[in-house]
Scaffold this motif. Structure first.
Motif, PDB file in Angstrom:
ATOM      1  N   ASP A  22      31.692  41.487  11.409  1.00  0.00           N
ATOM      2  CA  ASP A  22      31.622  41.038  12.802  1.00  0.00           C
ATOM      3  C   ASP A  22      33.202  40.823  13.054  1.00  0.00           C
ATOM      4  OD1 ASP A  22      29.003  41.253  13.155  1.00  0.00           O
ATOM      5  OD2 ASP A  22      28.766  39.079  12.770  1.00  0.00           O
ATOM      6  N   ALA A  23      33.845  40.163  11.948  1.00  0.00           N
ATOM      7  CA  ALA A  23      35.136  39.925  12.333  1.00  0.00           C
ATOM      8  C   ALA A  23      36.074  40.946  12.706  1.00  0.00           C
ATOM      9  CB  ALA A  23      35.828  39.210  11.085  1.00  0.00           C
ATOM     10  N   PHE A  24      35.972  42.134  11.852  1.00  0.00           N
ATOM     11  CA  PHE A  24      36.614  43.234  11.928  1.00  0.00           C
ATOM     12  C   PHE A  24      36.453  44.123  13.127  1.00  0.00           C
ATOM     13  CE2 PHE A  24      37.002  47.842  11.582  1.00  0.00           C
ATOM     14  CZ  PHE A  24      38.165  48.006  10.930  1.00  0.00           C
ATOM     15  N   GLU A  25      35.010  44.063  13.597  1.00  0.00           N
ATOM     16  CA  GLU A  25      34.796  44.840  14.853  1.00  0.00           C
ATOM     17  C   GLU A  25      35.423  43.997  15.923  1.00  0.00           C
ATOM     18  OE1 GLU A  25      30.571  45.369  14.819  1.00  0.00           O
ATOM     19  OE2 GLU A  25      30.782  47.131  13.496  1.00  0.00           O
ATOM     20  N   ASP A  26      35.525  42.671  15.926  1.00  0.00           N
ATOM     21  CA  ASP A  26      36.116  41.525  16.959  1.00  0.00           C
ATOM     22  C   ASP A  26      37.435  41.934  17.113  1.00  0.00           C
ATOM     23  OD1 ASP A  26      36.214  39.646  19.032  1.00  0.00           O
ATOM     24  OD2 ASP A  26      37.178  38.420  17.218  1.00  0.00           O
ATOM     25  N   LEU A 102      46.813  37.805  13.750  1.00  0.00           N
ATOM     26  CA  LEU A 102      46.556  36.416  12.900  1.00  0.00           C
ATOM     27  C   LEU A 102      45.332  35.656  12.854  1.00  0.00           C
ATOM     28  CD1 LEU A 102      50.132  34.947  14.311  1.00  0.00           C
ATOM     29  CD2 LEU A 102      49.542  35.819  11.728  1.00  0.00           C
ATOM     30  N   ASP A 103      44.761  35.937  14.081  1.00  0.00           N
ATOM     31  CA  ASP A 103      43.237  35.278  14.128  1.00  0.00           C
ATOM     32  C   ASP A 103      42.164  35.983  13.052  1.00  0.00           C
ATOM     33  OD1 ASP A 103      43.960  33.439  16.271  1.00  0.00           O
ATOM     34  OD2 ASP A 103      43.075  34.719  17.884  1.00  0.00           O
ATOM     35  N   TYR A 104      42.434  37.457  13.368  1.00  0.00           N
ATOM     36  CA  TYR A 104      41.478  38.050  12.110  1.00  0.00           C
ATOM     37  C   TYR A 104      41.884  37.749  10.898  1.00  0.00           C
ATOM     38  CZ  TYR A 104      39.863  41.937   9.070  1.00  0.00           C
ATOM     39  OH  TYR A 104      39.417  42.907   8.392  1.00  0.00           O
ATOM     40  N   LEU A 105      43.214  37.664  10.446  1.00  0.00           N
ATOM     41  CA  LEU A 105      43.776  37.258   9.262  1.00  0.00           C
ATOM     42  C   LEU A 105      43.201  35.828   8.532  1.00  0.00           C
ATOM     43  CD1 LEU A 105      47.137  38.757   8.883  1.00  0.00           C
ATOM     44  CD2 LEU A 105      44.968  39.688   7.785  1.00  0.00           C
ATOM     45  N   GLU A 109      40.412  35.080   5.921  1.00  0.00           N
ATOM     46  CA  GLU A 109      40.603  33.988   4.565  1.00  0.00           C
ATOM     47  C   GLU A 109      39.734  32.901   4.691  1.00  0.00           C
ATOM     48  OE1 GLU A 109      44.345  30.961   3.291  1.00  0.00           O
ATOM     49  OE2 GLU A 109      44.155  31.727   5.439  1.00  0.00           O
ATOM     50  N   GLU A 110      39.252  32.320   5.909  1.00  0.00           N
ATOM     51  CA  GLU A 110      37.996  31.292   5.759  1.00  0.00           C
ATOM     52  C   GLU A 110      36.763  31.965   5.293  1.00  0.00           C
ATOM     53  OE1 GLU A 110      35.359  29.343   9.266  1.00  0.00           O
ATOM     54  OE2 GLU A 110      37.435  29.779   9.678  1.00  0.00           O
TER      55      GLU A 110
END
Length: 127
Positions: A22-26, A102-105, A109-110
């Motif tokens: 999901d994070a990657f696709e976003d 930066l948001d993706y990273l 990380e979270e």
């Protein structure tokens, strides 16, 4: 293609972690809206391209007569992914692209910290 197709068919499917996917696709959606990605692979296909580049480089290292230094390997992975997915022409707002990255990273990380904590039994498991 025939050989690769047969190898793919023999490999057991291991589902990707939904939070990471999901994070990657976003992230890639944000890059796409800024015109930073070339036309072509989209959605799950982009994930397949990046995953193949990343894991292809990493898995092949032990098979090399001399594995590459980590910093050079990182450069090659980044260059290959860039060539495969980046737009050829001008892109949109560079600041928006930097924020999205930066948001993706931060998100990844979270997720990684949550998985580590779960594996150590410190909190509920994150998938």
């Amino acid at each position: 293609r025939e050989v690769l197709g047969k190898l793919r068919a023999q490999k057991p499917d291991i589902p990707a972690a939904p939070l990471l996917t999901d994070a990657f696709e976003d992230y890639f959606g944000k890059l796409d809206r800024q015109g930073a990605l070339r036309a072509g692979p989209a959605g799950p296909e982009r994930l397949a391209v990046v995953g193949s580049v990343l894991y292809g480089f990493l898995i092949s290292q032990p098979m090399m007569p001399e594995p590459l230094p980590a910093d050079r390997l990182a450069e090659l992975i980044a260059d290959t992914a860039d060539r495969a997915l980046s737009a050829d022409g001008p892109v949109g707002d560079a600041a928006a692209i930097a924020r999205a990255t930066l948001d993706y990273l931060d998100t990844v990380e979270e997720i990684a910290r949550g998985k580590l904590a779960a594996s150590l039994g410190l909190e509920e498991r994150v998938t």
